[in-house]
Design a protein around this motif. Structure first.
Motif, PDB file in Angstrom:
ATOM      1  N   ALA A  92      76.961  16.066  98.159  1.00 35.66           N
ATOM      2  CA  ALA A  92      78.075  15.182  97.795  1.00 35.66           C
ATOM      3  C   ALA A  92      79.047  15.971  96.927  1.00 35.66           C
ATOM      4  O   ALA A  92      78.631  16.709  96.032  1.00 35.66           O
ATOM      5  CB  ALA A  92      77.568  13.962  97.025  1.00 35.66           C
ATOM      6  N   SER A  93      80.311  15.800  97.179  1.00 35.85           N
ATOM      7  CA  SER A  93      81.327  16.390  96.308  1.00 35.85           C
ATOM      8  C   SER A  93      81.952  15.299  95.450  1.00 35.85           C
ATOM      9  O   SER A  93      81.837  14.111  95.745  1.00 35.85           O
ATOM     10  CB  SER A  93      82.423  17.068  97.135  1.00 35.85           C
ATOM     11  OG  SER A  93      83.307  16.094  97.678  1.00 35.85           O
ATOM     12  N   TYR A  94      82.644  15.736  94.423  1.00 31.01           N
ATOM     13  CA  TYR A  94      83.236  14.779  93.483  1.00 31.01           C
ATOM     14  C   TYR A  94      84.474  14.092  94.040  1.00 31.01           C
ATOM     15  O   TYR A  94      85.160  13.371  93.315  1.00 31.01           O
ATOM     16  CB  TYR A  94      83.529  15.455  92.151  1.00 31.01           C
ATOM     17  CG  TYR A  94      84.561  16.558  92.158  1.00 31.01           C
ATOM     18  CD1 TYR A  94      85.231  16.946  93.312  1.00 31.01           C
ATOM     19  CD2 TYR A  94      84.869  17.239  90.983  1.00 31.01           C
ATOM     20  CE1 TYR A  94      86.160  17.957  93.306  1.00 31.01           C
ATOM     21  CE2 TYR A  94      85.809  18.248  90.953  1.00 31.01           C
ATOM     22  CZ  TYR A  94      86.455  18.602  92.134  1.00 31.01           C
ATOM     23  OH  TYR A  94      87.388  19.608  92.120  1.00 31.01           O
TER      24      TYR A  94
ATOM     25  N   LEU B 144      76.345   4.879  94.624  1.00 26.75           N
ATOM     26  CA  LEU B 144      74.967   4.552  94.986  1.00 26.75           C
ATOM     27  C   LEU B 144      74.404   3.472  94.062  1.00 26.75           C
ATOM     28  O   LEU B 144      73.792   2.497  94.509  1.00 26.75           O
ATOM     29  CB  LEU B 144      74.102   5.824  94.916  1.00 26.75           C
ATOM     30  CG  LEU B 144      72.600   5.650  95.105  1.00 26.75           C
ATOM     31  CD1 LEU B 144      72.276   5.072  96.492  1.00 26.75           C
ATOM     32  CD2 LEU B 144      71.885   7.003  94.921  1.00 26.75           C
ATOM     33  N   VAL B 145      74.638   3.638  92.769  1.00 28.51           N
ATOM     34  CA  VAL B 145      74.120   2.667  91.795  1.00 28.51           C
ATOM     35  C   VAL B 145      74.793   1.301  91.996  1.00 28.51           C
ATOM     36  O   VAL B 145      74.133   0.253  91.974  1.00 28.51           O
ATOM     37  CB  VAL B 145      74.339   3.189  90.352  1.00 28.51           C
ATOM     38  CG1 VAL B 145      73.977   2.126  89.331  1.00 28.51           C
ATOM     39  CG2 VAL B 145      73.513   4.455  90.124  1.00 28.51           C
TER      40      VAL B 145
ATOM     41  N   PHE C 110      78.916   2.867 101.690  1.00 30.81           N
ATOM     42  CA  PHE C 110      79.700   3.825 100.909  1.00 30.81           C
ATOM     43  C   PHE C 110      79.408   5.189 101.515  1.00 30.81           C
ATOM     44  O   PHE C 110      78.522   5.312 102.368  1.00 30.81           O
ATOM     45  CB  PHE C 110      79.334   3.771  99.413  1.00 30.81           C
ATOM     46  CG  PHE C 110      77.901   4.116  99.124  1.00 30.81           C
ATOM     47  CD1 PHE C 110      76.907   3.160  99.246  1.00 30.81           C
ATOM     48  CD2 PHE C 110      77.535   5.406  98.761  1.00 30.81           C
ATOM     49  CE1 PHE C 110      75.578   3.477  99.007  1.00 30.81           C
ATOM     50  CE2 PHE C 110      76.211   5.726  98.503  1.00 30.81           C
ATOM     51  CZ  PHE C 110      75.228   4.752  98.635  1.00 30.81           C
ATOM     52  N   PHE C 111      80.156   6.195 101.089  1.00 25.67           N
ATOM     53  CA  PHE C 111      79.920   7.499 101.707  1.00 25.67           C
ATOM     54  C   PHE C 111      79.971   8.611 100.677  1.00 25.67           C
ATOM     55  O   PHE C 111      80.627   8.496  99.640  1.00 25.67           O
ATOM     56  CB  PHE C 111      80.938   7.771 102.831  1.00 25.67           C
ATOM     57  CG  PHE C 111      82.353   7.975 102.340  1.00 25.67           C
ATOM     58  CD1 PHE C 111      83.174   6.882 102.088  1.00 25.67           C
ATOM     59  CD2 PHE C 111      82.857   9.253 102.142  1.00 25.67           C
ATOM     60  CE1 PHE C 111      84.470   7.064 101.621  1.00 25.67           C
ATOM     61  CE2 PHE C 111      84.155   9.447 101.676  1.00 25.67           C
ATOM     62  CZ  PHE C 111      84.960   8.350 101.415  1.00 25.67           C
ATOM     63  N   PHE C 112      79.241   9.665 100.980  1.00 29.27           N
ATOM     64  CA  PHE C 112      79.373  10.922 100.260  1.00 29.27           C
ATOM     65  C   PHE C 112      80.326  11.798 101.071  1.00 29.27           C
ATOM     66  O   PHE C 112      80.250  11.831 102.299  1.00 29.27           O
ATOM     67  CB  PHE C 112      78.024  11.655 100.168  1.00 29.27           C
ATOM     68  CG  PHE C 112      76.995  11.002  99.297  1.00 29.27           C
ATOM     69  CD1 PHE C 112      77.307   9.951  98.444  1.00 29.27           C
ATOM     70  CD2 PHE C 112      75.683  11.461  99.325  1.00 29.27           C
ATOM     71  CE1 PHE C 112      76.338   9.369  97.635  1.00 29.27           C
ATOM     72  CE2 PHE C 112      74.705  10.882  98.527  1.00 29.27           C
ATOM     73  CZ  PHE C 112      75.026   9.840  97.684  1.00 29.27           C
TER      74      PHE C 112
ATOM     75  N   GLN D 243      81.864  16.974 106.083  1.00 31.08           N
ATOM     76  CA  GLN D 243      81.135  15.857 106.687  1.00 31.08           C
ATOM     77  C   GLN D 243      81.256  14.575 105.865  1.00 31.08           C
ATOM     78  O   GLN D 243      81.344  14.622 104.643  1.00 31.08           O
ATOM     79  CB  GLN D 243      79.628  16.187 106.821  1.00 31.08           C
ATOM     80  CG  GLN D 243      79.300  17.352 107.715  1.00 31.08           C
ATOM     81  CD  GLN D 243      79.329  18.670 106.962  1.00 31.08           C
ATOM     82  OE1 GLN D 243      79.646  18.717 105.772  1.00 31.08           O
ATOM     83  NE2 GLN D 243      79.008  19.747 107.656  1.00 31.08           N
ATOM     84  N   GLU D 244      81.220  13.464 106.556  1.00 32.55           N
ATOM     85  CA  GLU D 244      81.018  12.168 105.902  1.00 32.55           C
ATOM     86  C   GLU D 244      79.538  11.816 106.046  1.00 32.55           C
ATOM     87  O   GLU D 244      78.984  11.866 107.143  1.00 32.55           O
ATOM     88  CB  GLU D 244      81.850  11.065 106.577  1.00 32.55           C
ATOM     89  CG  GLU D 244      81.550   9.681 105.981  1.00 32.55           C
ATOM     90  CD  GLU D 244      82.145   8.522 106.793  1.00 32.55           C
ATOM     91  OE1 GLU D 244      82.876   8.762 107.759  1.00 32.55           O
ATOM     92  OE2 GLU D 244      81.834   7.363 106.446  1.00 32.55           O
ATOM     93  N   LEU D 245      78.914  11.477 104.922  1.00 30.90           N
ATOM     94  CA  LEU D 245      77.534  10.990 104.934  1.00 30.90           C
ATOM     95  C   LEU D 245      77.596   9.528 104.513  1.00 30.90           C
ATOM     96  O   LEU D 245      77.783   9.211 103.339  1.00 30.90           O
ATOM     97  CB  LEU D 245      76.658  11.810 103.981  1.00 30.90           C
ATOM     98  CG  LEU D 245      76.631  13.314 104.276  1.00 30.90           C
ATOM     99  CD1 LEU D 245      75.812  14.050 103.219  1.00 30.90           C
ATOM    100  CD2 LEU D 245      76.073  13.588 105.666  1.00 30.90           C
TER     101      LEU D 245
END
Ligand SMILES: [Zn+2]
Length: 174
Positions: free
Chosen positions: A38-40, A48-49, A64-66, A71-73
């Motif tokens: 994950a990047s900022y 996530l929380v 939600f995504f990282f 890439q999109e996670l």
């Protein structure tokens, strides 16, 4: 790739801050493991929380995504009664995938857990990173966003209220 579907299965979640606004989210259960970058560009741990906390209300599905650049996670959390289905889809390019349906992605993780166990794992991961880095150290590495203290406290309150967890989940001050 086949996935275990065990509603009470174990879940280990570890959040590792890297340098310069990168983090790794390591997931494992009894049969699988995944390491997500994950990047900022998004406030990944906060998202996530917050998503875990949202599952205590009326919300049955949350996404939600990282941003793993490129890439999109994409995390998709579905609540059915007190069971949380967790599926993570990978898309090759976040700059074009945010509007695409989940089915266009590749499922890289799927598991199901009690809400109690899922929230416990998320809280434990957040606590660990806070204990290791503290607020100042966290922001020094994650740079664009502070540690999500209020969101963690919200999730803690819901988890202790509804899930009868025996731990206090107090954020330890280093
Ligand atoms: Zn707990």
């Amino acid at each position: 790739m086949s996935f275990a579907q065990a509603p009470t299965g174990a879940l280990q979640l570890k959040w590792e801050l890297q340098e310069h606004g990168w983090a790794t989210c390591n997931l494992s259960n009894d049969s699988h493991q995944a390491s997500l970058v994950a990047s900022y560009c998004t406030d990944a741990l906060a998202d996530l929380v917050a998503a875990a906390g949202g599952l205590y209300g009326q919300q049955r599905t949350t996404r939600f995504f990282f941003d793993a650049e490129p890439q999109e996670l994409r995390w998709v959390l579905r609540a059915t009664d007190a069971v949380i289905d967790v599926t993570i889809y990978e898309f090759p390019d976040v700059s074009v995938s945010l509007d695409l349906p989940d089915t266009d992605g590749t499922a890289i993780w799927q598991s199901a857990h009690s809400r109690r166990l899922f929230s416990h794992a998320v809280l434990s991961a957040a606590q660990s990173v806070f204990t290791e880095h503290g607020e100042a150290g966290y922001q020094a590495k994650w740079m664009l966003h502070p540690f999500p203290v209020a969101l963690v406290q919200d999730l803690r309150r819901l988890h202790l209220r509804d899930d009868a967890c025996g731990l206090s989940h107090d954020l330890a001050h280093p």
